[in-house]
Design a protein around this motif. Structure first.
Motif, PDB file in Angstrom:
ATOM      1  N   GLN A   1       0.824  -1.194   0.000  1.00 41.16           N
ATOM      2  CA  GLN A   1       0.000   0.000   0.000  1.00 41.16           C
ATOM      3  C   GLN A   1       0.867   1.256   0.000  1.00 41.16           C
ATOM      4  OE1 GLN A   1      -3.322   0.748   0.073  1.00 41.16           O
ATOM      5  NE2 GLN A   1      -4.122  -1.314  -0.062  1.00 41.16           N
TER       6      GLN A   1
ATOM      7  N   GLU B   1       2.283   2.325   3.352  1.00 41.20           N
ATOM      8  CA  GLU B   1       3.466   1.599   3.805  1.00 41.20           C
ATOM      9  C   GLU B   1       4.730   2.136   3.142  1.00 41.20           C
ATOM     10  OE1 GLU B   1       1.974  -2.859   4.806  1.00 41.20           O
ATOM     11  OE2 GLU B   1       1.760  -2.249   2.718  1.00 41.20           O
TER      12      GLU B   1
ATOM     13  N   LYS C   1      -0.471   2.879  12.054  1.00 39.28           N
ATOM     14  CA  LYS C   1       0.356   1.770  11.585  1.00 39.28           C
ATOM     15  C   LYS C   1       0.013   0.461  12.280  1.00 39.28           C
ATOM     16  CE  LYS C   1       5.202   0.991  10.365  1.00 39.28           C
ATOM     17  NZ  LYS C   1       6.578   1.558  10.470  1.00 39.28           N
ATOM     18  N   LYS C   2      -0.277   0.529  13.578  1.00 38.88           N
ATOM     19  CA  LYS C   2      -0.564  -0.683  14.350  1.00 38.88           C
ATOM     20  C   LYS C   2      -1.864  -1.358  13.927  1.00 38.88           C
ATOM     21  CE  LYS C   2      -2.754   1.933  18.119  1.00 38.88           C
ATOM     22  NZ  LYS C   2      -4.118   1.462  17.881  1.00 38.88           N
TER      23      LYS C   2
ATOM     24  N   SER D   1      -2.548  -3.527   9.127  1.00 39.76           N
ATOM     25  CA  SER D   1      -2.649  -4.903   8.620  1.00 39.76           C
ATOM     26  C   SER D   1      -4.026  -5.491   8.892  1.00 39.76           C
ATOM     27  CB  SER D   1      -1.567  -5.781   9.251  1.00 39.76           C
ATOM     28  OG  SER D   1      -0.289  -5.359   8.825  1.00 39.76           O
ATOM     29  N   ARG D   2      -4.559  -5.222  10.084  1.00 37.95           N
ATOM     30  CA  ARG D   2      -5.875  -5.754  10.443  1.00 37.95           C
ATOM     31  C   ARG D   2      -6.965  -5.161   9.561  1.00 37.95           C
ATOM     32  NH1 ARG D   2      -9.720  -3.666  13.860  1.00 37.95           N
ATOM     33  NH2 ARG D   2      -8.265  -2.083  14.600  1.00 37.95           N
TER      34      ARG D   2
ATOM     35  N   ARG E   1      -6.659  -3.822   6.620  1.00 35.22           N
ATOM     36  CA  ARG E   1      -6.484  -4.178   5.219  1.00 35.22           C
ATOM     37  C   ARG E   1      -7.175  -5.500   4.892  1.00 35.22           C
ATOM     38  NH1 ARG E   1      -0.519  -4.041   2.798  1.00 35.22           N
ATOM     39  NH2 ARG E   1      -0.221  -5.646   4.379  1.00 35.22           N
ATOM     40  N   LYS E   2      -7.359  -6.334   5.881  1.00 32.38           N
ATOM     41  CA  LYS E   2      -8.015  -7.626   5.657  1.00 32.38           C
ATOM     42  C   LYS E   2      -9.535  -7.499   5.545  1.00 32.38           C
ATOM     43  CE  LYS E   2      -4.398 -10.130   8.160  1.00 32.38           C
ATOM     44  NZ  LYS E   2      -4.062 -10.908   9.383  1.00 32.38           N
TER      45      LYS E   2
END
Length: 208
Positions: free
Chosen positions: A3, A6, A40-41, A44-45, A47-48
């Motif tokens: 992404q 990132e 940031k933390k 990832s979650r 994005r799913k």
């Protein structure tokens, strides 16, 4: 796919916000921009979550569900520019202004400063932060997808409130866009105070 957020974090940017708008095409009502920063933390979650995508790809019910999830999961802001201002400065400049307002609202609401802005489309705005425009960012960039949902639901709810004030036009159904029903209502009743006087009625069938 890596992404954009990132990539920018790796370059040292800490608060990367995505911006998108809703309401450039309608014949009535405001244009609204959303600004979203995904920490940031949480990236990832989130994005799913397959439902954080371009708002136009979601049903109204699902869009509202995702909106409720987002406002509790990301840092966000909104900017609203009225139909009167749209008539005064044109829709392109009004959209840019809405985006700038969204950034200011984001920073005031969250008490943090954005250091990079990703914009949907080919838009450039007059801000101190670095910025990057990406065509179809609402489909490609997670924070812009989230911003598109927040902007769309915010505007839709405004139009539902306007429907109660101006019930002759059925704004709750078409949200001010140029549908055939809206064209018939406008022809029958004439414009109301929230109609954009600078928009031509000939665009009714083609407005999106």
């Amino acid at each position: 796919m890596i992404q954009e957020e990132e990539k920018l974090w790796k370059k040292g940017h800490k608060v990367v916000i995505g911006i998108d708008e809703a309401g450039r095409g309608p014949l009535a009502g405001p244009v609204v921009a959303g600004a979203v920063f995904i920490p940031k933390k949480d990236f990832s979650r989130l994005r799913k979550n397959k439902f954080i995508r371009d708002s136009k790809e979601l049903t109204p019910k699902k869009r509202k569900e995702v909106y409720e999830f987002l406002i509790g999961s990301v840092k966000w802001g909104t900017g609203v520019v009225s139909e009167k201002m749209i008539d005064r400065i044109n829709i392109f400049q009004a959209t840019r202004l809405a985006m700038k307002k969204a950034i200011k609202d984001f920073e005031k609401r969250n008490k943090i400063k954005a250091d990079f802005v990703i914009l949907d489309g080919m838009m450039k705005i007059d801000i101190e932060q670095k910025q990057k425009s990406i065509i179809k960012a609402d489909k490609k960039v997670l924070s812009c997808s989230a911003a598109s949902i927040i902007a769309k639901v915010t505007r839709d709810e405004m139009m539902i409130k306007y429907d109660k004030k101006y019930p002759l036009y059925n704004f709750k159904q078409h949200k001010g866009y140029g549908t055939r029903e809206h064209a018939k209502k406008l022809k029958k009743h004439g414009p109301c105070p929230i109609h954009r006087k600078s928009f031509k009625c000939s665009s009714l069938d083609n407005a999106r």
